[in-house]
Design a protein around this motif. Structure first.
Motif, short mmCIF file in Angstrom:
data_model
loop_
_atom_site.label_atom_id
_atom_site.label_comp_id
_atom_site.label_asym_id
_atom_site.label_seq_id
_atom_site.Cartn_x
_atom_site.Cartn_y
_atom_site.Cartn_z
N SER A 95 0.84 -1.21 0.00
CA SER A 95 0.00 0.00 0.00
C SER A 95 0.87 1.25 0.00
CB SER A 95 -0.90 0.02 1.24
OG SER A 95 -1.63 1.23 1.30
N SER A 96 0.49 2.20 -0.85
CA SER A 96 1.22 3.47 -0.89
C SER A 96 0.31 4.62 -0.48
CB SER A 96 1.79 3.71 -2.30
OG SER A 96 0.73 3.70 -3.24
N GLU A 97 -0.82 4.27 0.15
CA GLU A 97 -1.75 5.29 0.61
C GLU A 97 -1.12 6.08 1.76
OE1 GLU A 97 -4.94 6.07 -0.61
OE2 GLU A 97 -4.18 4.80 -2.22
N GLU A 98 -1.62 7.30 1.96
CA GLU A 98 -1.12 8.14 3.06
C GLU A 98 -1.34 7.44 4.39
OE1 GLU A 98 -2.31 12.45 4.83
OE2 GLU A 98 -2.08 12.33 2.65
N LYS A 121 -1.39 4.02 5.50
CA LYS A 121 -1.02 2.72 4.93
C LYS A 121 -2.11 1.68 5.19
CE LYS A 121 2.86 -0.49 4.64
NZ LYS A 121 3.34 -0.27 3.31
N SER A 150 -5.18 1.73 4.09
CA SER A 150 -6.56 2.23 4.05
C SER A 150 -7.28 1.80 2.78
CB SER A 150 -6.59 3.76 4.20
OG SER A 150 -5.91 4.38 3.13
N ASP A 151 -6.52 1.35 1.79
CA ASP A 151 -7.13 0.85 0.55
C ASP A 151 -7.35 -0.66 0.59
OD1 ASP A 151 -4.33 0.63 0.68
OD2 ASP A 151 -4.08 0.69 -1.50
N SER A 170 -10.49 7.03 4.24
CA SER A 170 -10.51 6.85 2.78
C SER A 170 -11.58 7.75 2.17
CB SER A 170 -10.81 5.40 2.41
OG SER A 170 -9.77 4.57 2.84
N LYS A 209 -10.53 11.37 2.27
CA LYS A 209 -9.48 11.64 1.29
C LYS A 209 -10.09 11.77 -0.11
CE LYS A 209 -4.89 10.12 0.06
NZ LYS A 209 -3.88 9.13 0.20
N GLU A 210 -11.07 10.88 -0.41
CA GLU A 210 -11.72 10.94 -1.72
C GLU A 210 -12.48 12.26 -1.87
OE1 GLU A 210 -14.15 7.47 -2.35
OE2 GLU A 210 -12.47 6.15 -1.90
#
Length: 134
Positions: A76-79, A81, A83-84, A125, A128-129
């Motif tokens: 995961s490269s989400e802010e 980590k 969360s996706d 998430s 963020k969206e």
């Protein structure tokens, strides 16, 4: 006779068990074993599914769901980590609930905190969206 206590299996041996010679074969460690003492992450960055640190999670009845969730989190490269990865972790949790003897559930307080964490990840998430769409 054996039974599970938490994550540990307790086995009782009888006097007869001890009197019978062992049929176990000791295999010398292979110095060329690429997984020997590599840890969780291999030098090339891949996950070492044979790492004893995973406690057999990758090979149990929910092994595929575990691998999917853990891989998603690892890469995961989400802010925030991982969360996706909510769907993968939910699938893993649903699988584990089918095997309560193998995957004992936490008590209510711990279970509540893991649900809170999952809800926080979902909310983060969504936030963020929303931020990205404005």
């Amino acid at each position: 006779v054996s039974y599970m206590v938490g994550k540990d299996r307790i086995i009782f041996a009888t006097k007869e068990d001890h009197e019978t010679p062992s049929s176990a074969e000791l295999v010398e460690d292979d110095p060329d074993d690429p997984y020997e003492e590599q840890g969780l992450i291999l030098p090339n960055g891949d996950i070492n599914w044979n790492c004893p640190c995973l406690g057999g999670m990758a090979s149990g009845p929910c092994g595929e769901q575990f691998k999917s969730a853990f891989s998603c989190f690892h890469y995961s490269s989400e802010e925030i980590k991982g969360s996706d990865c909510v769907d993968q972790f939910r699938a893993m949790q649903e699988c584990m609930q089918k095997y309560p003897d193998l995957y004992p559930q936490e008590d209510e307080n711990e279970e509540k905190s893991s649900k809170d964490l999952e809800a926080t990840s979902v909310e983060a998430s969504a936030a963020k969206e929303e931020k990205g769409s404005s």
